[in-house]
Scaffold this motif. Structure first.
Motif, PDB file in Angstrom:
ATOM      1  N   TYR A   6       0.797  -1.222   0.000  1.00  0.00           N
ATOM      2  CA  TYR A   6       0.000   0.000   0.000  1.00  0.00           C
ATOM      3  C   TYR A   6       0.833   1.277   0.000  1.00  0.00           C
ATOM      4  O   TYR A   6       0.307   2.358   0.210  1.00  0.00           O
ATOM      5  N   LEU A  11       3.677  -0.288  -7.576  1.00  0.00           N
ATOM      6  CA  LEU A  11       3.154  -0.893  -8.798  1.00  0.00           C
ATOM      7  C   LEU A  11       3.681  -2.319  -8.930  1.00  0.00           C
ATOM      8  O   LEU A  11       4.394  -2.666  -9.857  1.00  0.00           O
ATOM      9  N   GLY A  12       3.330  -3.148  -7.988  1.00  0.00           N
ATOM     10  CA  GLY A  12       3.668  -4.559  -8.048  1.00  0.00           C
ATOM     11  C   GLY A  12       5.159  -4.826  -8.030  1.00  0.00           C
ATOM     12  O   GLY A  12       5.920  -4.161  -7.338  1.00  0.00           O
ATOM     13  N   VAL A  44       4.216   8.007 -11.224  1.00  0.00           N
ATOM     14  CA  VAL A  44       3.446   6.961 -11.889  1.00  0.00           C
ATOM     15  C   VAL A  44       3.725   6.959 -13.387  1.00  0.00           C
ATOM     16  O   VAL A  44       3.836   5.900 -14.007  1.00  0.00           O
ATOM     17  N   ARG A  64      -0.962  -0.966 -17.892  1.00  0.00           N
ATOM     18  CA  ARG A  64      -1.557  -0.550 -16.617  1.00  0.00           C
ATOM     19  C   ARG A  64      -2.257  -1.728 -15.955  1.00  0.00           C
ATOM     20  O   ARG A  64      -2.132  -1.955 -14.761  1.00  0.00           O
ATOM     21  N   ARG A  65      -2.964  -2.520 -16.730  1.00  0.00           N
ATOM     22  CA  ARG A  65      -3.651  -3.691 -16.183  1.00  0.00           C
ATOM     23  C   ARG A  65      -2.653  -4.682 -15.588  1.00  0.00           C
ATOM     24  O   ARG A  65      -2.858  -5.232 -14.515  1.00  0.00           O
ATOM     25  N   LEU A  67       0.252  -3.959 -14.356  1.00  0.00           N
ATOM     26  CA  LEU A  67       0.842  -3.371 -13.151  1.00  0.00           C
ATOM     27  C   LEU A  67      -0.112  -3.379 -11.968  1.00  0.00           C
ATOM     28  O   LEU A  67       0.314  -3.507 -10.820  1.00  0.00           O
ATOM     29  N   THR A  68      -1.381  -3.217 -12.232  1.00  0.00           N
ATOM     30  CA  THR A  68      -2.342  -3.055 -11.138  1.00  0.00           C
ATOM     31  C   THR A  68      -3.323  -4.216 -11.022  1.00  0.00           C
ATOM     32  O   THR A  68      -4.219  -4.171 -10.188  1.00  0.00           O
ATOM     33  N   LEU A  71      -4.487  -5.632  -7.707  1.00  0.00           N
ATOM     34  CA  LEU A  71      -5.243  -4.736  -6.830  1.00  0.00           C
ATOM     35  C   LEU A  71      -6.741  -4.836  -7.069  1.00  0.00           C
ATOM     36  O   LEU A  71      -7.526  -4.312  -6.281  1.00  0.00           O
TER      37      LEU A  71
END
Length: 77
Positions: A6, A11-12, A44, A64-65, A67-68, A71
């Protein structure tokens, strides 16, 4: 400041290789620290561009998908 999953800018796996503290230091050294809060902070953007180079066959949305993706489903306030 929060650490781990967190942490701001996490970013992973990418932040394990390129920690956000390093990205922030480079932004300061280059004189490109943002002057106001934006929807997509400079930290970012840098991480997104590094990831885009790693996943060169993907578009920005797919990067982006990637990396996140871990989440998804987490409730963050």
């Amino acid at each position: 400041m929060a650490e781990g999953l967190y942490a701001p800018g996490h970013l992973g796996e990418l932040t394990g290789i390129v920690p956000f503290e390093l990205v922030d230091a480079v932004l300061v050294e280059c004189g490109t620290v943002q002057q106001r809060l934006r929807n997509l902070p400079a930290r970012v953007v840098v991480c997104l561009l590094v990831a885009a180079a790693l996943f060169e066959g993907c578009g920005y949305r797919e990067v982006r998908r990637k990396l996140t993706g871990a989440l998804v489903g987490l409730h963050m306030t």
